[in-house]
Enzyme design. Sequence first.
Site, mmCIF file in Angstrom:
data_model
loop_
_atom_site.group_PDB
_atom_site.id
_atom_site.type_symbol
_atom_site.label_atom_id
_atom_site.label_comp_id
_atom_site.label_asym_id
_atom_site.label_seq_id
_atom_site.Cartn_x
_atom_site.Cartn_y
_atom_site.Cartn_z
ATOM 1 N N GLU A 172 48.316 -1.237 -75.305
ATOM 2 C CA GLU A 172 48.638 -0.004 -76.053
ATOM 3 C C GLU A 172 49.648 -0.262 -77.171
ATOM 4 O O GLU A 172 49.885 0.590 -78.002
ATOM 5 C CB GLU A 172 49.137 1.088 -75.086
ATOM 6 C CG GLU A 172 50.576 0.950 -74.577
ATOM 7 C CD GLU A 172 50.766 -0.116 -73.503
ATOM 8 O OE1 GLU A 172 49.802 -0.859 -73.210
ATOM 9 O OE2 GLU A 172 51.881 -0.224 -72.970
ATOM 10 N N CYS A 176 50.857 -3.719 -66.785
ATOM 11 C CA CYS A 176 52.168 -4.270 -66.467
ATOM 12 C C CYS A 176 52.734 -3.670 -65.171
ATOM 13 O O CYS A 176 52.262 -4.024 -64.095
ATOM 14 C CB CYS A 176 53.084 -4.095 -67.673
ATOM 15 S SG CYS A 176 54.417 -5.275 -67.713
ATOM 16 N N HIS A 226 50.469 -5.463 -72.605
ATOM 17 C CA HIS A 226 50.470 -4.059 -73.062
ATOM 18 C C HIS A 226 49.471 -3.852 -74.200
ATOM 19 O O HIS A 226 49.867 -3.898 -75.374
ATOM 20 C CB HIS A 226 51.862 -3.687 -73.578
ATOM 21 C CG HIS A 226 52.888 -3.528 -72.504
ATOM 22 N ND1 HIS A 226 53.175 -2.311 -71.931
ATOM 23 C CD2 HIS A 226 53.672 -4.434 -71.893
ATOM 24 C CE1 HIS A 226 54.123 -2.471 -71.023
ATOM 25 N NE2 HIS A 226 54.437 -3.746 -70.978
HETATM 26 N N1 GLN Z 1 59.160 -5.960 -64.973
HETATM 27 C C1 GLN Z 1 58.599 -4.662 -64.768
HETATM 28 C C2 GLN Z 1 58.423 -4.343 -63.277
HETATM 29 O O1 GLN Z 1 58.746 -5.114 -62.450
HETATM 30 C C3 GLN Z 1 57.282 -4.524 -65.492
HETATM 31 C C4 GLN Z 1 57.501 -4.612 -66.972
HETATM 32 C C5 GLN Z 1 56.606 -3.747 -67.794
HETATM 33 O O2 GLN Z 1 55.916 -2.856 -67.288
HETATM 34 N N2 GLN Z 1 56.649 -3.957 -69.076
HETATM 35 O O3 GLN Z 1 57.969 -3.294 -62.953
#
Ligand code: GLN
Length: 188
Positions: free
Chosen positions: A171, A79, A169
């Site tokens: 995890e 992410c 994610h």
């Molecule tokens: N929206 C977040 C970002 O721009 C990422 C979201 C996440 O890691 N769950 O960094």
Amino acid sequence: MKIGVLALQGAFIEHRKMLSLLNTESFEIRQKKDIEIPFDGLILPGGESTVIGKLLRELGLFEPLREKILGGFPVFGTCAGLLLLAKTIENDSRSHFAAMDITAKRNAYGRQLGSFYAEAPFGETKTIPMTFIRAPYISKAEKTVTVLSEVEGKIVAARQNRMLVTSFHPELNENQTVHQYFLNMIKQ
Ligand code: GLN
């Protein structure tokens, strides 16, 4: 094998739990001296890429980690971690490690209603659970990149050399496929 998990902000504890289920030692990276010991792989967790990017720079972790990653050190970004590794972020003027030949779109599913669950294949694995939280997706991948998963026509997992990224994610679910894939990648 010993994995360093960046622990400045976000979902780092969940990664360590997953590694311990896979009988793999891990430790938290919070400051420069933490990366002076030898280790075998790096996890960049989810969180806010802007916050993590800023803290990395302030703590003097950015340059040494960037050097490691560009030198081929195994790294897994989830992410926000994907955003840190992307060469280009299409809706952010900033890039961070800029190590992987991908263009990522931040908050690609919308900010508030952007959290959802899906199931899709990951590489050779039939289906795995995928939890998306204000997730990015990969809007463009160069030929150097292997796509591992797509959801609704968007790339959500990919690999380039020893860099692995997921928009979701892994995890946060019990399925260990992605972490096991990362550990195998280190052993290769
Ligand atoms: N929206 C977040 C970002 O721009 C990422 C979201 C996440 O890691 N769950 O960094």
